[in-house]
Scaffold this active site. Structure first.
Site, short mmCIF file in Angstrom:
data_model
loop_
_atom_site.label_atom_id
_atom_site.label_comp_id
_atom_site.label_asym_id
_atom_site.label_seq_id
_atom_site.Cartn_x
_atom_site.Cartn_y
_atom_site.Cartn_z
N CYS A 17 43.57 54.63 30.29
CA CYS A 17 43.32 55.70 29.31
C CYS A 17 42.35 55.17 28.24
CB CYS A 17 44.63 56.14 28.68
SG CYS A 17 45.32 54.92 27.56
N HIS A 55 44.59 22.68 49.96
CA HIS A 55 45.66 23.57 50.40
C HIS A 55 45.94 24.66 49.35
CE1 HIS A 55 47.32 20.27 53.29
NE2 HIS A 55 46.00 20.41 53.34
N HIS A 105 51.46 50.84 28.59
CA HIS A 105 50.44 50.92 29.63
C HIS A 105 50.04 49.49 29.99
CE1 HIS A 105 48.88 55.18 28.36
NE2 HIS A 105 50.18 55.12 28.51
N GLU A 111 48.69 25.66 47.95
CA GLU A 111 49.55 25.23 46.83
C GLU A 111 48.74 24.37 45.85
OE1 GLU A 111 49.93 24.82 50.07
OE2 GLU A 111 51.99 24.37 50.61
O1 LIG Z 1 51.17 23.21 52.76
C1 LIG Z 1 50.16 23.59 53.34
C2 LIG Z 1 49.87 23.21 54.65
C3 LIG Z 1 48.68 23.56 55.22
N1 LIG Z 1 47.80 24.31 54.54
C4 LIG Z 1 46.53 24.69 55.15
C5 LIG Z 1 45.54 23.57 55.17
C6 LIG Z 1 44.76 23.84 56.41
O2 LIG Z 1 43.72 24.76 56.10
C7 LIG Z 1 45.73 24.53 57.32
C8 LIG Z 1 46.31 23.60 58.39
O3 LIG Z 1 47.18 24.33 59.15
P1 LIG Z 1 47.92 23.78 60.47
O4 LIG Z 1 48.86 22.69 60.15
O5 LIG Z 1 48.52 24.96 61.15
O6 LIG Z 1 46.78 23.15 61.36
P2 LIG Z 1 45.77 23.88 62.32
O7 LIG Z 1 44.82 22.86 62.79
O8 LIG Z 1 45.16 25.03 61.61
O9 LIG Z 1 46.64 24.47 63.49
P3 LIG Z 1 47.39 23.77 64.73
O10 LIG Z 1 48.84 24.05 64.42
O11 LIG Z 1 46.92 24.48 65.93
O12 LIG Z 1 47.07 22.31 64.75
O13 LIG Z 1 46.77 25.04 56.51
C9 LIG Z 1 48.06 24.73 53.26
O14 LIG Z 1 47.26 25.42 52.63
N2 LIG Z 1 49.24 24.35 52.69
#
Ligand SMILES: O=c1ccn([C@H]2C[C@H](O)[C@@H](COP(=O)(O)OP(=O)(O)OP(=O)(O)O)O2)c(=O)[nH]1
Length: 480
Positions: free
Chosen positions: A120, A397, A95, A399
């Site tokens: 359980c 981010h 379980h 990751e």
């Molecule tokens: O490896 C990554 C890359 C980005 N982010 C997050 C960080 C941030 O919160 C967002 C940024 O995303 P993007 O590059 O799409 O920028 P945007 O300003 O949200 O959008 P646009 O593409 O319109 O500039 O994504 C992650 O978590 N991991």
């Protein structure tokens, strides 16, 4: 045991929440929506509940013998504070509560456990004795199914609740389900690039409908009388009373809908997509569409790793993990784009889990520093002229959070895999390499872009980490 549930159940059994988590941090207290015009987001409780349901569906080896007691497969999320310590599901022999005891032992003390079914009493007594903070479970058919009993007599003392037991479900913001489907969902966005509009819509509807039907059949007791019968038997007779009963069922259905939408946002192999090594000219894709999870996971992997090669996961396991990441993305604090990441490793032992020898290393989503008030930070994207008002310097981010809050170390001699819903940016790529991650499963929609504040150039050149990119299957590619 510090829990005040008994009194809180009464106060909170209203339309929005069944049990209030008295340990919410400041931001978590906002549950579904944030203050700055953010899109609705999943509450912590709902995220963990959905993850537990999803873990119940972890792809399993079909040839595994059925559990002798006919216990239903269950999923489990183990959480300590802000950290997810484990994602598990029951195996043919054990379980999921037993899996938790074996995997975590004394580390269960103080943890919150989210089960996809009421465990359980044998599992419950061990878990409670381990000193857990709270055991929350989905209020459907329990692990020792009451629906399988013809005469309705419970074989287990299901109603013997401890004070740590709770049903925790938050109301879903009305727009969340719609948003799940309309948001910039990376995998559907990819489909949008490569299919005609008609094909896309059909594709979308097909996936979603199928997913909703399957999940409803698994997690929802359609017959109200049967559901009330189950609730009484498992000690939740208070929820049989109106309006609580209808509210409970509505919350359950809303959550199932969200899960169906999220699951269908990573279309499956039947629709012609999967995770493959990008350059098809390199030879046949290494992730085999038909391999069973356990064969491609465990057989010969260490041998392959020593040669610098790995087959990659089976498609259904890779997709399952990506949907975990996609669920996490719905806890984002970025108003524009949610990103989720999960890191799994393949251990050399520990096959007691329904996940085989795979174990969770960590998971995260993009957000502002923990414990802070996010309205104190800039939240605009690249469209904002004043760089001081842009979010990029502040948001951590997905990751990065997965690494920061990991619950296990990354071992050099094991295959550690990152599943991330967005192409890793230049800030994250060196962390991935340095941490010793061997495989990345992702989409490369942003790959090669330089947006100034954030760039995605390093991932293409990344050597020494295998990249499994979501794309059309070679077979589908041949047909088009
Ligand atoms: O490896 C990554 C890359 C980005 N982010 C997050 C960080 C941030 O919160 C967002 C940024 O995303 P993007 O590059 O799409 O920028 P945007 O300003 O949200 O959008 P646009 O593409 O319109 O500039 O994504 C992650 O978590 N991991």
């Amino acid at each position: 045991m510090a829990t005040t549930e008994t009194s809180q159940v009464k106060r909170n059994r209203d339309e929005s929440r069944f049990v209030c988590s008295c340990k919410c941090d400041r931001r978590d207290a906002s549950t579904q929506t944030d203050t700055k015009g953010h899109e609705p987001r999943l509450s912590r409780v709902n995220l963990f509940t959905l993850l537990s349901l999803w873990m119940e569906l972890f792809p399993r080896n079909k040839s595994q013998p059925k559990n002798a007691e006919q216990a239903k497969v269950s999923g489990l999320v183990v959480v300590q504070g802000r950290k997810v310590m484990g994602l598990h599901c029951s195996s043919a022999e054990l379980h999921v509560g037993q899996v938790a005891v074996i995997r975590h032992g004394p580390r269960l003390k103080g943890c919150d456990l989210y089960f996809s079914r009421k465990p359980c009493s044998t599992c419950m007594k061990m878990i409670v004795n381990a000193g857990v903070n709270r055991v929350s479970y989905w209020p459907g058919d329990p692990e020792l199914s009451l629906l399988l009993l013809s005469d309705g007599a419970a074989v287990d003392r299901q109603g013997q609740g401890s004070s740590q037991e709770a049903v925790e479900l938050d109301a879903i913001a009305a727009e969340l389900d719609a948003q799940v489907h309309s948001h910039r969902l990376p995998f559907l966005e990819y489909v949008a690039h490569s299919e005609s509009r008609d094909a896309r819509e059909l594709f979308d509807e097909l996936q979603r409908q199928r997913s909703l039907e399957d999940l409803t059949a698994t997690f929802f007791v359609t017959d109200e009388l049967r559901h009330q019968y189950i609730l009484r038997k498992i000690g939740l007779e208070n929820f049989c009373v109106e309006p609580y009963f209808s509210n409970l069922r509505k919350h359950m259905q809303d959550l199932i809908k969200v899960l169906a939408s999220v699951a269908s946002s990573v279309p499956d192999l039947q629709l012609g997509y999967g995770f493959y090594v990008k350059d098809l000219a390199e030879g046949p894709p290494r992730a085999s569409p038909r391999a069973s999870p356990r064969t491609s996971l465990s057989q010969g992997l260490s041998q392959d790793l020593s040669q610098g090669l790995s087959q990659g996961l089976s498609q259904d396991v890779a997709r399952h993990c990506m949907i975990q990441a996609q669920l996490l993305a719905y806890r984002t604090e970025d108003p524009k784009v949610g990103v989720g990441a999960v890191i799994w490793a393949e251990g050399k032992s520990g096959r007691c889990d329904g996940t085989g020898c795979m174990y969770l290393v960590g998971c995260g989503y993009n957000g502002y520093p923990g414990g802070s008030v996010c309205s104190a930070f800039p939240w605009m994207g690249s469209e904002e002229k004043d760089p001081r008002e842009r979010k990029y310097k502040y948001i951590i981010h997905a990751e990065q959070n997965a690494l920061i809050f990991r619950s296990a170390e990354i071992k050099e001699d094991e295959n550690t895999m990152l599943f991330v819903t967005k192409c890793p940016c230049d800030e994250c790529v060196p962390l991935i390499v340095g941490a010793g991650i061997k495989q990345v499963y992702t989409t490369d929609l942003d790959s090669g872009k330089d947006k100034g504040d954030i760039s995605y150039l390093k991932f293409v050149q990344l050597q020494g980490v295998q990249k499994f990119i979501w794309q059309k299957t070679p077979q589908a590619e041949d047909l088009s």
